[in-house]
Design an enzyme around this catalytic site. Structure first.
Site, PDB file in Angstrom:
ATOM      1  CG  ASP A   1      -2.087   0.968   1.111  1.00  0.00           C
ATOM      2  OD1 ASP A   1      -2.193   1.654   0.075  1.00  0.00           O
ATOM      3  OD2 ASP A   1      -2.894   1.039   2.062  1.00  0.00           O
ATOM      4  N   GLY A   2       0.295   2.370  -0.339  1.00  0.00           N
ATOM      5  CA  GLY A   2       0.989   3.653  -0.336  1.00  0.00           C
ATOM      6  C   GLY A   2       0.836   4.352   0.998  1.00  0.00           C
TER       7      GLY A   2
ATOM      8  N   GLY B   1      -6.992   8.835   0.343  1.00  0.00           N
ATOM      9  CA  GLY B   1      -8.012   8.296  -0.568  1.00  0.00           C
ATOM     10  C   GLY B   1      -9.249   7.804   0.165  1.00  0.00           C
TER      11      GLY B   1
ATOM     12  CD  GLU C   1      -5.699   2.622   2.629  1.00  0.00           C
ATOM     13  OE1 GLU C   1      -5.641   2.875   1.423  1.00  0.00           O
ATOM     14  OE2 GLU C   1      -5.452   3.477   3.501  1.00  0.00           O
TER      15      GLU C   1
HETATM   16  C1  5RP Z   1      -5.674   5.828   0.591  1.00  0.00           C
HETATM   17  C2  5RP Z   1      -4.287   5.952   1.094  1.00  0.00           C
HETATM   18  C3  5RP Z   1      -3.216   6.053   0.081  1.00  0.00           C
HETATM   19  O1  5RP Z   1      -2.282   5.051   0.304  1.00  0.00           O
HETATM   20  C4  5RP Z   1      -2.552   7.395   0.217  1.00  0.00           C
HETATM   21  O2  5RP Z   1      -3.523   8.412   0.108  1.00  0.00           O
HETATM   22  C5  5RP Z   1      -1.491   7.606  -0.864  1.00  0.00           C
HETATM   23  O3  5RP Z   1      -2.099   7.686  -2.098  1.00  0.00           O
HETATM   24  P1  5RP Z   1      -1.283   7.874  -3.431  1.00  0.00           P
HETATM   25  O4  5RP Z   1      -0.584   6.609  -3.713  1.00  0.00           O
HETATM   26  O5  5RP Z   1      -2.373   8.194  -4.450  1.00  0.00           O
HETATM   27  O6  5RP Z   1      -0.340   9.038  -3.280  1.00  0.00           O
HETATM   28  O7  5RP Z   1      -4.003   5.957   2.261  1.00  0.00           O
HETATM   29  O8  5RP Z   1      -6.595   5.828   1.656  1.00  0.00           O
END
Ligand code: 5RP
Length: 284
Positions: A150-151, A166, A172
């Site tokens: 995950d990011g 997001g 998550e």
């Molecule tokens: C979604 C998240 C994403 O991991 C976070 O917002 C990073 O998003 P991106 O990869 O678009 O920069 O927590 O809830």
């Protein structure tokens, strides 16, 4: 001079190429307001970009917002593709949400026959996974996972994170907790010394909005209601102005407020491995 039709920029999701094309039409024509809306819409597409940061870049004649966006996009892709190295034969892979994870899903599609399926953290990711023909399984059926990718919106030196840009923070956090290894994929703009510049997302039961807002204000933050409903039917408060020197303590404290579903601080269970798509790529 081509005329920029307003309907062209009312879209909420603008890909990098589309942004670049529209920008090249709008800026020479001196249509500042239209340009600012275009930037704001592009930033909606990618929560890691902030309109003010893009406009600041704009004032610097040696760099352009397009160059910055292209660099960030490339860094996300590099990090996401590197994460594929952690996927082993027969694994069920936990999949996060966001624009960086979108690149991971694209890469995962290339080896989909090698894996046993995925567990998804959002309706968005589920749709993208299924569009690629990748199985999405129920976490209740799979049991613990070996790998979660995950990011993050911010990452500190201890791999503590702010997540939820997001809006998928609750699912998550569930998958992160259920996973042995959390590989976090980021572009270099996400790396910080102290968490808190990115507004801290908190998923809240709708009837508790005012109560939770008051409690968060007592903690020194400024909660702003996001125009968004989560996959779980709840609201998000984005808390501005926090300097998070004790992420574990603050996570515990905010989670204890009645009505809070999840705080987007991932400190009690931080990432295990961070892949930063910089040049050269960094894994720590
Ligand atoms: C979604 C998240 C994403 O991991 C976070 O917002 C990073 O998003 P991106 O990869 O678009 O920069 O927590 O809830």
């Amino acid at each position: 001079m081509a005329v920029v039709k307003p309907h062209l920029i009312r879209r909420r999701t603008i890909c990098a190429t589309h942004f670049r094309d529209l920008r090249n039409l709008v800026r020479p024509a001196g249509r500042r307001t239209v340009y600012m809306k275009l930037v704001a819409d592009y930033c909606l597409h990618d929560p890691s970009l902030r309109p003010t940061a893009v406009w600041e870049q704009e004032r610097n004649e040696h760099s352009s917002p397009c160059a910055m966006i292209a660099a960030v996009t490339e860094a996300k892709r590099i990090a996401a593709e590197k994460a594929i190295e952690y996927v082993q034969d027969g694994m069920i892979v936990g999949v996060g949400t966001g624009s960086t994870v979108a690149y991971f899903i694209d890469a995962l599609a290339q080896i989909k026959d090698k894996i046993a399926g995925t567990v998804s953290s959002s309706e968005n990711s589920t749709a993208k996974l299924r569009a690629h023909g990748i199985d999405v399984l129920d976490l209740n059926e799979t049991g613990p996972l070996s790998l979660y990718v995950d990011g993050a919106d911010e990452c500190d030196p201890n791999k503590c994170l702010i997540k939820g840009g997001g809006g998928a923070l609750t699912r998550e956090k569930i998958i992160a907790e259920a996973s042995e290894t959390y590989v976090c994929i980021i572009d270099p703009s996400k790396r910080v010394d102290v968490l808190g510049k990115f507004p801290l997302p908190i998923e809240v039961i709708p009837m508790a909005r005012s109560l939770v807002t008051r409690e968060l204000t007592k903690l020194g933050g400024e909660p702003i209601l996001r125009d968004f409903t989560t996959d779980n039917g709840n609201i998000i408060l984005d808390v501005h102005g926090l300097q998070i020197s004790d992420p574990v303590g603050l996570e515990r404290e905010i989670n204890a407020i009645p009505g809070v579903v999840t705080v987007g601080l991932f400190a009690r269970r931080p990432a295990d491995i961070v892949i930063e798509g910089s040049e050269p790529i960094q894994v720590w």
